[in-house]
Design an enzyme around this catalytic site. Structure first.
Site, PDB file in Angstrom:
ATOM      1  N   GLN A  13       9.433  92.745 -62.564  1.00  0.00           N
ATOM      2  CA  GLN A  13       8.218  93.470 -62.928  1.00  0.00           C
ATOM      3  C   GLN A  13       7.020  92.698 -62.387  1.00  0.00           C
ATOM      4  OE1 GLN A  13       8.050  94.225 -67.167  1.00  0.00           O
ATOM      5  NE2 GLN A  13       5.882  93.763 -67.181  1.00  0.00           N
ATOM      6  N   SER A  50       1.521  90.524 -63.536  1.00  0.00           N
ATOM      7  CA  SER A  50       0.509  89.470 -63.698  1.00  0.00           C
ATOM      8  C   SER A  50       0.080  88.882 -62.365  1.00  0.00           C
ATOM      9  CB  SER A  50       1.060  88.340 -64.566  1.00  0.00           C
ATOM     10  OG  SER A  50       1.221  88.767 -65.880  1.00  0.00           O
ATOM     11  N   GLU A  67       8.464  96.962 -73.095  1.00  0.00           N
ATOM     12  CA  GLU A  67       8.522  95.507 -73.148  1.00  0.00           C
ATOM     13  C   GLU A  67       8.401  95.018 -74.585  1.00  0.00           C
ATOM     14  OE1 GLU A  67       5.188  93.292 -71.346  1.00  0.00           O
ATOM     15  OE2 GLU A  67       6.672  91.923 -70.520  1.00  0.00           O
TER      16      GLU A  67
END
Lengths: 406, 330
Positions: A130, A133, A248
């Site tokens: 994923q 960030s 998540e």
């Protein structure tokens, strides 16, 4: 109220246990104390293990059947997780793909994307990560700067992601990019599926304070992504990302308990170590053990309450953030008490016989309190969306992202 | 697995909430500190059937579960009601072999209290100040007697604390150590349930104030320092709620788990209620420290309850010992 399995659940558990026994020879098993071994060490075995589990129907338990899942309940998923732990089979290598990426593809992908990706994901033919960030946007995720610019049938991506768990073994990732910097920061985002083996993608593992490498920096230099790999509409990436983040929350704090640390293993450790301490230290150590066990049980049973609500059709909401906060605190208490029980050896990175389990465990905790939402951001979410407290002042929510930013 | 209240229990909770809100309040708790009457009092609790929730039907009780009682106790705790359902719960266990006495407990015709410590000079005991019949452990025997009551100057008036010297005693059961231990554990669970109600109320009051009060041109609830304090208290309340429900369920359905669960719930209650009450005062600033505000009434109960029926250290020690002895497996 009933903590025991219902007849259906008991039958399911028996079936799972039987499957794990019958296929034991084909599954990777951990030694005692090996909970923290990183996936890379055993990548091939981890992939094989997931494939075996997928073939017998123990992967994607809650996924819809039409996408290769079992159409099962969250309680069934919890039973599978418990039985895997009991059999000392490690967590699935593709846990991020199954918990977060796959559900996002199911919700926002095209039929073609679902057909190409989901079955392979379940079997760990492809491992997923994923890519959210960035160095300048961790908690403030919507401030991300990685750009995707349209060029014919492709998009050209430039930028850097960071803290990307599993990128070093991943084949695909879901990638959140900025496609329109003239719009407010939440509005100009677009999500893609990206091939981690594509030209221009560079993955560099980061080394953590505990010495291990669980996550990575990922660099994108003129990486071309076909428009057919877009997930959702251009500019709608935030909405797509919320699907991922909601999943998540459930994946991290959903089932409750100390994050990554079974309380039973801690209690076993206390059983072995307490008698070795001198009597006065035992008194203090029992206080620490008691406090850690209470925190772990509180987190576990709060997780059970959430599971009950979800299994009756509830939707995972911001309350799930409390599960991560409580789980992190419990994990911290368990890890600290676990180290203290080592007596004088607590100051070394490993005990004389080379066992570094509790020291290693302790060195994860600062990361747990940051990953998937820092403790402070989670407190803001709970404060504002559960308790209804006034929001943090935000100066950048409606202004064009490009205004004075770069 | 189904870890939630059922519809029946939700109805019980709603009914108890209405009753307690109408018959008790923190204001009465404040009046109690100056000698006023405690609310709602034994008679009202007997009349509505709360003293007999766990007393068997044949003795005039409702014959219901400890979990049902805990759900009611939480609502009483939210308004600092007195006397405590801890006394009713504990006495009901001790009087399980005495149908006539159990009937007197349920209908309120006898004012029971359960004594901790030496019956010749008991430790401060809950609801002893206005009781007339005392249950105590004398040697290994369960005894019932009358006694001389020595009240102290209460930090929290709502607990009816007093020391008692038994002046008469009748043995109800010899060798009653196990019965006594179960009663004390059930009492700890019910006290944790009352503390849950009190702590939850503290968070509600603190949140409501933080939504209204302004400082430096902003609602104070928008400041992280205030917001995070309230969130931490709320997260603690949610953990406590889980442990209270688990412990109450164990008391009814899985007695083997009760020792661990009761100790965990009581230890958790001690710190969570204290944290919530401290937060309530801090969020209010100076006004929260005044006699007129309700905050100190919750704070008082939190400070007292953490020491009653075994302090936090005792229960943490018990959790560690029981867990290490194998209650969790592993």
């Amino acid at each position: 109220m009933d903590f025991d399995d219902s007849p259906d659940e008991a039958e399911y558990r028996a079936r799972v246990r039987d499957l794990l026994e019958r296929h034991a020879a084909d599954l990777l098993h951990l030694e005692a104390g090996q909970e923290g071994v990183d996936a890379r060490t055993h990548e091939a075995e981890m992939r094989r293990t997931q494939r075996v589990l997928a073939e017998v129907g123990l992967v994607g338990v809650t996924w819809p059947r039409e996408y290769g899942g079992q159409g099962g309940t969250l309680v069934q998923q919890a039973i599978v997780s418990q039985e895997l732990a009991r059999a000392r089979v490690p967590a699935l290598i593709n846990h991020i793909g199954i918990g977060m990426c796959g559900p996002t593809v199911i919700a926002h992908g095209s039929q073609d994307q679902r057909d190409r990706y989901l079955a392979r994901l379940l079997r760990a033919d492809d491992v997923w990560c994923q890519l959210f960030s960035e160095p300048a946007s961790g908690s403030d995720l919507a401030a991300l700067r990685t750009t995707a610019v349209r060029d014919g049938d492709d998009w050209v991506v430039n930028g850097q992601k960071v803290w990307t768990t599993l990128a070093h073994v991943a084949d695909h990732g879901i990638l959140l990019t900025r496609t329109d910097p003239e719009r407010p920061k939440h509005a100009g985002l677009t999500m893609f599926v990206v091939d981690l083996h594509a030209p221009g993608v560079t993955v560099r593992p980061l080394r953590q304070m505990g010495g291990q490498s669980d996550f990575n920096e990922v660099f994108f230099d003129d990486v071309r992504i076909p428009d057919s790999e877009r997930l959702g509409e251009p500019g709608e990436g935030w909405r797509v990302a919320l699907t991922t983040l909601m999943n998540e929350r459930v994946a991290i704090g959903g089932a409750g308990g100390t994050i990554g640390l079974p309380v039973e293993a801690f209690v076993q450790h206390a059983r072995e170590r307490l008698p070795a301490l001198d009597p006065e230290r035992q008194v203090l150590a029992r206080q620490a053990v008691g406090r850690a066990v209470v925190a772990a049980l509180g987190a576990r049973y709060t997780g059970y309450r959430r599971l009950t609500v979800l299994s009756q059709g509830g939707i995972p909401g911001p309350e799930a953030s409390a599960g991560k906060l409580a789980g992190t605190e419990a994990a911290r208490l368990v890890a600290d008490a676990g180290v203290r029980l080592l007596g004088d050896d607590a100051v070394y990175a490993a005990t004389g016989d080379g066992d570094d389990r509790w020291q290693r465990t302790q060195s994860w905790i600062p990361g747990i309190a940051i990953a998937g939402g820092t403790d402070q951001v989670l407190r803001n979410i709970i404060g504002e969306r559960v308790l209804g407290l006034p929001p943090e002042p935000r100066s950048d929510k409606t202004a064009p992202f490009s205004g004075g930013r770069r | 697995m189904n870890f939630d209240l059922d519809d029946d229990q939700r109805d019980i909770a709603a009914g108890a909430r209405d009753f307690y809100r109408g018959s008790a309040s923190p204001a009465a708790a404040r009046a109690g500190l100056e000698g006023g009457r405690l609310e709602p009092g034994r008679k009202a609790l007997a009349d509505i059937g709360f003293l007999g929730i766990t007393v068997p039907d044949e003795s005039g009780g409702a014959g219901r579960s400890v979990l049902d009682l805990a759900v009611v106790a939480e609502q009483g705790g939210a308004v600092l009601a007195a006397p405590s359902l801890v006394t009713a719960a504990r006495a009901a266990v001790l009087l399980s072999g005495e149908p006539e006495l159990a009937a007197q407990l349920a209908d309120g015709s006898t004012a029971f209290a359960v004594l901790d410590g030496d019956p010749d000079e008991s430790a401060p005991s809950v609801d002893a100040a206005d009781a007339t019949a005392f249950l105590a452990l004398d040697g290994g025997d369960l005894v019932l007697g009358e006694g001389e009551v020595v009240p102290g100057r209460p930090l929290d008036a709502t607990r009816g604390l007093a020391s008692v010297r038994l002046s008469s005693r009748r043995v109800l059961a010899a060798d009653a150590g196990e019965l006594w231990a179960r009663a004390r554990r059930v009492a700890a669970v019910v006290m944790a349930a009352e503390d849950l109600g009190g702590a939850d109320r503290c968070v509600q009051l603190g949140v409501a104030y933080a939504q209204e009060r302004e400082a430096f041109g902003r609602k104070i609830g928008s400041y992280q320092a205030v917001k995070h304090m309230l969130v931490d208290a709320w997260v603690g309340v949610e953990q406590l709620r889980s442990l209270v429900w688990w412990a109450a369920w164990a008391a009814d359905a899985n007695p083997a788990e009760l020792p661990l669960a009761a100790a965990a719930a009581k230890a958790c209650a001690a710190s969570v209620f204290e944290q919530a009450a401290g937060t309530l005062i801090q969020v209010h600033g100076g006004i929260g420290f005044t006699w007129e505000h309700d905050a100190h009434l919750f704070w008082r109960r939190a400070k007292v309850d953490r020491l009653l029926l075994g302090d936090e250290a005792e229960h943490l020690d018990a959790v560690a010992r029981i867990a290490v002895a194998g209650a969790l497996g592993g």
